[in-house]
Design a protein around this motif. Sequence first.
Motif, mmCIF file in Angstrom:
data_model
loop_
_atom_site.group_PDB
_atom_site.id
_atom_site.type_symbol
_atom_site.label_atom_id
_atom_site.label_comp_id
_atom_site.label_asym_id
_atom_site.label_seq_id
_atom_site.Cartn_x
_atom_site.Cartn_y
_atom_site.Cartn_z
ATOM 1 N N LEU A 22 -8.441 -13.081 -3.386
ATOM 2 C CA LEU A 22 -8.518 -13.470 -4.795
ATOM 3 C C LEU A 22 -7.134 -13.875 -5.290
ATOM 4 O O LEU A 22 -6.181 -13.142 -5.019
ATOM 5 C CB LEU A 22 -9.055 -12.310 -5.644
ATOM 6 C CG LEU A 22 -10.549 -12.026 -5.458
ATOM 7 C CD1 LEU A 22 -10.940 -10.735 -6.147
ATOM 8 C CD2 LEU A 22 -11.390 -13.189 -5.983
ATOM 9 N N HIS A 36 -6.119 -4.606 4.399
ATOM 10 C CA HIS A 36 -7.280 -3.708 4.246
ATOM 11 C C HIS A 36 -7.744 -3.341 5.649
ATOM 12 O O HIS A 36 -7.701 -4.187 6.562
ATOM 13 C CB HIS A 36 -8.437 -4.411 3.523
ATOM 14 C CG HIS A 36 -8.165 -4.726 2.090
ATOM 15 N ND1 HIS A 36 -8.273 -3.795 1.083
ATOM 16 C CD2 HIS A 36 -7.787 -5.870 1.488
ATOM 17 C CE1 HIS A 36 -7.978 -4.359 -0.084
ATOM 18 N NE2 HIS A 36 -7.675 -5.621 0.136
ATOM 19 N N ARG A 76 0.834 -1.217 0.000
ATOM 20 C CA ARG A 76 0.000 0.000 0.000
ATOM 21 C C ARG A 76 0.864 1.260 0.000
ATOM 22 O O ARG A 76 2.012 1.235 -0.381
ATOM 23 C CB ARG A 76 -0.976 0.000 1.194
ATOM 24 C CG ARG A 76 -1.745 -1.308 1.388
ATOM 25 C CD ARG A 76 -2.512 -1.723 0.150
ATOM 26 N NE ARG A 76 -3.423 -2.835 0.426
ATOM 27 C CZ ARG A 76 -3.824 -3.709 -0.476
ATOM 28 N NH1 ARG A 76 -3.395 -3.633 -1.724
ATOM 29 N NH2 ARG A 76 -4.653 -4.681 -0.155
HETATM 30 O O1 DOR Z 1 -6.949 -10.885 -2.399
HETATM 31 C C1 DOR Z 1 -6.324 -10.096 -3.089
HETATM 32 N N1 DOR Z 1 -6.004 -8.859 -2.635
HETATM 33 N N2 DOR Z 1 -5.959 -10.457 -4.319
HETATM 34 C C2 DOR Z 1 -5.386 -9.608 -5.172
HETATM 35 O O2 DOR Z 1 -5.103 -10.001 -6.273
HETATM 36 C C3 DOR Z 1 -5.175 -8.195 -4.791
HETATM 37 C C4 DOR Z 1 -5.083 -8.046 -3.343
HETATM 38 C C5 DOR Z 1 -5.191 -6.604 -2.890
HETATM 39 O O3 DOR Z 1 -4.494 -5.754 -3.442
HETATM 40 O O4 DOR Z 1 -5.947 -6.338 -1.954
#
Ligand code: DOR
Length: 348
Positions: free
Chosen positions: A221, A253, A19
């Motif tokens: 993901l 996050h 980030r």
């Molecule tokens: O789970 C995920 N989070 N997969 C990704 O490809 C991107 C990542 C993110 O940047 O939060």
Amino acid sequence: MATDELTITRPDDWHLHLRDGDALAAVAGASAAQFARAIVMPNLKPPVTTVDQARAYRDRVLAALPPGADFDPLMTLYLTDNTSAAQIREAARSGFVHGVKLYPAGATTNSDAGVTDIRLASAALEAMQAEGLALLVHGEVTDRDVDVFDREKVFIDRVMIPLRRDFPALRIVFEHITTMQAAQYVRDADDGIGATITAHHLLYNRNAIFAGGLRPHWYCLPVLKREEHRRALLEAATSGNPRYFLGTDSAPHAQRLKEHAAACAGCYTAPHALELYASAFDAAGALDALEGFASHHGPAFYRLPVNAGTVTLRREPWQIPESLPFPGDAIVPLAAGETLQWRLVARR
Ligand code: DOR
Ligand code: ZN
């Protein structure tokens, strides 16, 4: 007798989200405490698409490290429909850009600027092939009609196989593989391919997302898959095959965006990454394979030296914190509150 202490060459994280701004400051130290280097993902807002942006981002990462940290951020560019061959050549010669990331547009967090049709990236891919600069691939198709659990498998047939046919000397990392099909594809493919595997895909299957209620901290993901896939990934990671190497995909996050009606994808594993991997390898009876996976295979693929120094893990139960500081909020690490049997105890 079971091993109770394990000392390995200092490892690297070959796939990491750090980030920017205050969030970067909150998470950078955790990776530096575990790893010597990391491939830093470029999916900022706006994405890191130029060498100048990558240089400035690298400087911000270095500035965010705690005093005395010894950590080398290996930067990446974000491939777009408009990335030029000249930009690729500049990146390859920069000395600090080590890969170019392909996000199919819309595949995941901040991927809107990604590639809409791989044919539009031909000039950039040609230049990467010529320069030996690696393409790092988020391997999922984005078609709405393809089931979310099948998107990686379908990507192999629709994108990866044609891509490797058209650019046979292009060096590719199939990032965060999650299926037996991807593990087999990487094992059996021609030279010039590697794959990263996350700790969470080695430890959990998709039941974890639904255990006792909908659990957003297990949502990432590509999404966790069935148990047969987890087993195939564990077999690949512990096989000693140098094509597979460690990449946490730690993706922080804020808690409020994870515990949300439309939860963000990403598992925050950076603070206890090695401990998670050690648990997975231990459960497979393969602790002796951890060093190759964590410390040797990645540098070999990226043509970088293996790190000097070591880290030591000890069998010692400890509890993962429920929550960690994050700007304006908190961050919930993966498996918060659970007990891990391995602990990182020394770095030399
Ligand atoms: O789970 C995920 N989070 N997969 C990704 O490809 C991107 C990542 C993110 O940047 O939060
Ligand atoms: Zn990622």
